[in-house]
Design a protein around this motif. Sequence first.
Motif, short mmCIF file in Angstrom:
data_model
loop_
_atom_site.label_atom_id
_atom_site.label_comp_id
_atom_site.label_asym_id
_atom_site.label_seq_id
_atom_site.Cartn_x
_atom_site.Cartn_y
_atom_site.Cartn_z
N PRO A 68 -22.30 14.19 5.91
CA PRO A 68 -23.61 13.55 5.71
C PRO A 68 -23.87 12.40 6.67
CG PRO A 68 -22.11 13.00 3.91
CD PRO A 68 -21.34 13.85 4.87
N THR A 69 -25.16 12.09 6.87
CA THR A 69 -25.55 10.90 7.63
C THR A 69 -25.86 9.82 6.60
OG1 THR A 69 -26.61 12.38 9.19
CG2 THR A 69 -27.19 10.06 9.36
N LEU A 70 -25.34 8.58 6.84
CA LEU A 70 -25.52 7.50 5.87
C LEU A 70 -26.36 6.39 6.47
CD1 LEU A 70 -21.81 7.34 4.66
CD2 LEU A 70 -23.69 8.62 3.63
N THR A 71 -27.31 5.86 5.70
CA THR A 71 -28.16 4.76 6.16
C THR A 71 -28.06 3.63 5.13
OG1 THR A 71 -29.65 6.52 6.84
CG2 THR A 71 -30.49 4.28 7.07
N PRO A 72 -27.83 2.37 5.57
CA PRO A 72 -27.74 1.27 4.60
C PRO A 72 -29.08 1.01 3.91
CG PRO A 72 -27.25 0.52 6.86
CD PRO A 72 -27.65 1.94 6.96
N VAL A 73 -29.02 0.45 2.70
CA VAL A 73 -30.24 0.12 1.95
C VAL A 73 -30.40 -1.40 1.98
CG1 VAL A 73 -31.40 0.22 -0.31
CG2 VAL A 73 -29.90 2.10 0.44
N ASP A 74 -31.57 -1.90 2.47
CA ASP A 74 -31.82 -3.34 2.54
C ASP A 74 -31.67 -3.97 1.16
OD1 ASP A 74 -32.20 -3.45 5.18
OD2 ASP A 74 -34.41 -3.43 5.11
N GLY A 75 -30.92 -5.03 1.07
CA GLY A 75 -30.82 -5.79 -0.18
C GLY A 75 -29.88 -5.17 -1.19
N ALA A 76 -29.27 -4.04 -0.87
CA ALA A 76 -28.32 -3.43 -1.81
C ALA A 76 -27.10 -2.95 -1.03
CB ALA A 76 -28.99 -2.27 -2.57
N PRO A 77 -26.19 -3.87 -0.67
CA PRO A 77 -25.08 -3.52 0.21
C PRO A 77 -24.13 -2.46 -0.37
CG PRO A 77 -24.85 -5.78 -0.63
CD PRO A 77 -26.20 -5.31 -1.05
N ASP A 78 -24.14 -2.31 -1.70
CA ASP A 78 -23.24 -1.30 -2.29
C ASP A 78 -23.87 0.10 -2.33
OD1 ASP A 78 -25.17 -2.19 -4.08
OD2 ASP A 78 -23.98 -1.54 -5.81
N GLN A 79 -25.13 0.23 -1.84
CA GLN A 79 -25.85 1.51 -1.90
C GLN A 79 -26.09 2.05 -0.49
OE1 GLN A 79 -27.43 3.10 -4.83
NE2 GLN A 79 -25.96 1.79 -5.89
N VAL A 80 -26.19 3.39 -0.35
CA VAL A 80 -26.60 4.01 0.92
C VAL A 80 -27.59 5.13 0.64
CG1 VAL A 80 -24.54 3.60 2.35
CG2 VAL A 80 -24.61 5.57 0.81
N VAL A 81 -28.39 5.46 1.67
CA VAL A 81 -29.19 6.69 1.61
C VAL A 81 -28.37 7.75 2.33
CG1 VAL A 81 -31.28 7.84 2.42
CG2 VAL A 81 -31.42 5.55 1.42
N LEU A 82 -28.19 8.87 1.64
CA LEU A 82 -27.38 9.96 2.20
C LEU A 82 -28.30 11.11 2.57
CD1 LEU A 82 -24.14 11.38 0.59
CD2 LEU A 82 -26.01 12.89 1.17
N GLN A 83 -28.08 11.66 3.75
CA GLN A 83 -28.86 12.82 4.20
C GLN A 83 -27.87 13.87 4.67
OE1 GLN A 83 -31.83 11.86 7.23
NE2 GLN A 83 -31.22 13.69 8.35
N ALA A 84 -28.05 15.15 4.25
CA ALA A 84 -27.11 16.18 4.68
C ALA A 84 -27.80 17.54 4.74
CB ALA A 84 -25.92 16.24 3.73
N LEU A 85 -27.37 18.36 5.69
CA LEU A 85 -27.88 19.72 5.83
C LEU A 85 -26.89 20.65 5.13
CD1 LEU A 85 -30.26 21.11 7.26
CD2 LEU A 85 -28.70 21.54 9.17
N CYS A 86 -27.32 21.22 4.01
CA CYS A 86 -26.41 22.04 3.21
C CYS A 86 -26.56 23.52 3.56
CB CYS A 86 -26.70 21.87 1.72
SG CYS A 86 -26.51 20.19 1.17
N ALA A 87 -25.44 24.23 3.58
CA ALA A 87 -25.48 25.68 3.79
C ALA A 87 -25.70 26.33 2.43
CB ALA A 87 -24.17 26.14 4.40
#
Length: 297
Positions: A249-268
């Motif tokens: 997956p590709t991970l992007t940080p979330v502003d103001g929530a250091p313990d959280q990420v936005v996850l993006q993935a291409l699933c088969a």
Amino acid sequence: MKPRDRLRIAMQKSGRLTDPAQELLARCGLKFRQSRDKLFCFGEGEPVDLLLVRDDDIPGLIAEGVCDLGIVGRNVLREFQLTNPDTGAGMDELRPLGFGHCRLSIAVPQEDAYDGPAQLQGQRIATSYPGLLGEWLRSHGVDAKVVMLAGSVEIAPRLGTADAICDLVSSGATLVANQLREAVVVVESEAVLAGRRELPLDERGEIAELLLRRLDGVIQVRDSRLILMQAPRDALAAITRLLPGLPIPTLTPVDGAPDQVVLQALCAGSVSWRQLEDMKRAGARDMLVLPVEKMLA
Ligand code: ATP
Ligand code: MG
């Protein structure tokens, strides 16, 4: 034969493979204008034309060079290769296409138990696929009589003209209706792109390669989903294990929530409700599953 500079693809004129084959070619960006007799489709953008024929004729048209490629069931292609070893040898299954799934199976009367190939010894087996059945019988050391029938194979045991059959099955409803049951699978089949093993060395070869590349993209996209979600960092390992096809997956940080990420993935493959619920239990939220329209690596 006159040399051609346009690629010609044979496909079924009317039958189970017609609509999905046409849809697949449309997804590859090909557009056609149909002739008045509905036997020929002229390609409007790329130099690719279609010949609409009975599916049984497709391997022969490729072998003779009348067409360069064909969309046909693996069952029909392999049967042609077995019954025409000389012309069939240079042909190949270039791509499995993921539709027209069925199996060529041996079926026996419901009241007969099936406990292995030896049981078919000396029996009469009706089929439209003498090549494939013959090959299976030989490889299992069974000596049986192959009764060739062009159609209505499933009624042969009731008519007393055969003891068993070897025919195409998908749901199995036809077998049940004829008091038969599937004993053993001879070939797992689906529609395939068939062609000669060596592509022509001229412009047609180049067009064929372009088509194969687009086809690979279309097939990959059809079987892919883009998934987006927000997840706690410490649950990432557990969530990633639940993603179909185990993508990175590709991970992007979330502003103001250091313990959280936005996850993006291409699933088969598709993502089921159950898999989403499992990911939610692991800590994911705001999940989105999106179809993919085009992909070019
Ligand atoms: P044509 O007039 O072109 O000869 P057909 O009656 O031989 O048509 P269809 O019944 O349309 O052909 O089947 C075409 C292909 O679809 C088969 O060769 C097989 O690969 C695939 N197929 C998928 N499911 C089934 C099924 N249940 N029964 C028969 N074929 C199936
Ligand atoms: Mg046919």
